[in-house]
Scaffold this active site. Structure first.
Site, mmCIF file in Angstrom:
data_model
loop_
_atom_site.group_PDB
_atom_site.id
_atom_site.type_symbol
_atom_site.label_atom_id
_atom_site.label_comp_id
_atom_site.label_asym_id
_atom_site.label_seq_id
_atom_site.Cartn_x
_atom_site.Cartn_y
_atom_site.Cartn_z
ATOM 1 N N CYS A 1 0.844 -1.197 0.000
ATOM 2 C CA CYS A 1 0.000 0.000 0.000
ATOM 3 C C CYS A 1 0.878 1.245 0.000
ATOM 4 O O CYS A 1 1.903 1.297 0.677
ATOM 5 C CB CYS A 1 -0.914 0.017 1.228
ATOM 6 N N MET B 1 -8.248 -0.066 0.692
ATOM 7 C CA MET B 1 -7.545 -0.807 1.742
ATOM 8 C C MET B 1 -7.589 -0.047 3.064
ATOM 9 O O MET B 1 -7.662 -0.652 4.142
ATOM 10 C CB MET B 1 -6.103 -1.083 1.335
ATOM 11 N N ASP C 1 -11.559 -6.962 21.558
ATOM 12 C CA ASP C 1 -10.594 -6.874 22.655
ATOM 13 C C ASP C 1 -11.234 -6.324 23.923
ATOM 14 O O ASP C 1 -10.979 -6.820 25.026
ATOM 15 C CB ASP C 1 -9.425 -5.992 22.232
ATOM 16 N N LEU D 1 -42.499 -0.627 8.723
ATOM 17 C CA LEU D 1 -42.929 0.600 9.383
ATOM 18 C C LEU D 1 -44.204 0.324 10.170
ATOM 19 O O LEU D 1 -45.251 0.019 9.603
ATOM 20 C CB LEU D 1 -43.154 1.690 8.342
#
Length: 347
Positions: free
Chosen positions: A76, A116, A131, A167
């Protein structure tokens, strides 16, 4: 030919020095599925744990990852990030888990794209949620990570997801109960429309006020709770547009007892992505049937503007913009059921 290999089949970074800079944008999304134990720490659209606010931390981590993508992905290019925005929404999916929908949009004006960066950002945001929540439970799933939009460069990618909204409203005085709970097709009509939309949409939700469906047959369906004061159908539509601003919405009201697959497929087939909405046309007066429509991301700005000026009628709002109107195959297809007499005609 693989551009990241040279003539000797050795890896290389592509030379972009001859490319012309231009506006480029990419949007990536993923879903984090969390166990029901996390619900005890949920307040609105934030999860508060000892480590801190989960969603805010995920946004910060994801933004940092966007800026560090070139350090993580070998080929990249380092590029300027001119904009990075996360949309993160927590929704209930059945009784045993909830899901967090994440979208990361990245903008630049440069010689190469930022897909990316968007994928890296949304992935790290999801990993951060994992985490922070793993101390509560390890039963966490990260899924459906994908690029949904890329503009600029050689090829555009437009994979705008289609979501569905059933709805609903409150109790109908004339019908004596909520229209979403009325049985037309052998089941509550809210469930019928939910199942119908699920054939065509990646995600489907019921509009709701807080705790509206608890203790009913609809209580296990995913919901979007109205944001702010409820002002009729406008609240459900605007909440959907605000919750997922980058998707198309197929919005069907429980007032429509005759809605079926043929009608939905016709609506999708004739939808215009360059307009705010595509709706069926009222046969008598020619206005857009706003409660049976295909809404694009362009609708958010229009409905936000209407809210700011105190306009709450979806039909009048759509009349302020260009809409695609299509004629129903039968006049009764989009008829509203508003009274016991109307209901009797069905049965």
């Amino acid at each position: 030919m693989f551009t990241h290999l040279d003539e000797n089949q050795q890896p290389r970074m592509v030379d972009i020095s001859q490319k012309v800079a231009g506006d480029r944008r990419a949007v990536a999304q993923c879903i984090v599925q969390l166990p029901k134990a996390i619900k005890d720490y949920l307040t609105g659209q934030e999860i508060f744990l000892k480590k801190g606010p989960v969603i805010q931390t995920a946004i910060i981590a994801g933004t940092m990852a966007v800026k560090k993508t070139a350090d993580l992905i070998p080929f990249c290019h380092t590029l300027p990030i001119h904009g990075c925005k996360f949309d993160i929404n927590i929704v209930y999916q059945k009784r045993d888990y909830l899901e967090i929908f994440l979208q990361c949009a990245v903008n630049t004006n440069y010689k190469t794209g930022v897909e990316m960066e968007a994928l890296c950002g949304v992935s790290v945001a999801a990993l951060t949620i994992y985490d922070m929540c793993k101390s509560i439970s390890s039963e966490i799933i990260i899924k459906n990570t994908k690029l949904i939009e890329k503009t600029g460069g050689k090829a555009d990618v437009s994979q705008t997801p289609l979501y569905g909204l059933v709805l609903t409203g409150g109790k109908s005085r004339r019908m004596g109960k909520d229209k979403a709970l009325i049985n037309y097709q052998g089941q509550p009509h809210g469930q019928y429309i939910y199942d119908l939309l699920a054939k065509y949409c990646e995600q489907v939700f019921l509009s709701a006020r807080p705790s509206q469906w608890q203790g009913t047959p609809l209580e296990n369906l995913p919901t979007l709770v109205d944001r702010g004061e409820s002002v009729g159908p406008m609240s459900g539509i605007l909440t959907a547009l605000q919750s997922y601003p980058g998707v198309n919405w197929l919005i069907i009201a429980c007032d429509l007892a005759y809605i079926n697959s043929t009608m939905v497929e016709k609506l999708i087939a004739q939808a215009r992505q360059d307009l705010v909405a595509t709706c069926y046309e009222n046969a008598d007066q020619g206005f857009p049937e706003a409660l049976c429509g295909f809404y694009t991301p362009l609708a958010l700005q229009l409905f936000t503007k209407a809210q700011n000026i105190g306009l709450h009628c979806p039909v009048k709002i759509l009349q302020m913009a260009d809409c695609q109107l299509i004629k129903p195959d039968n006049l009764f297809d989009i008829a509203n059921i508003n009274s016991p007499e109307d209901y009797g005609q069905i049965n």
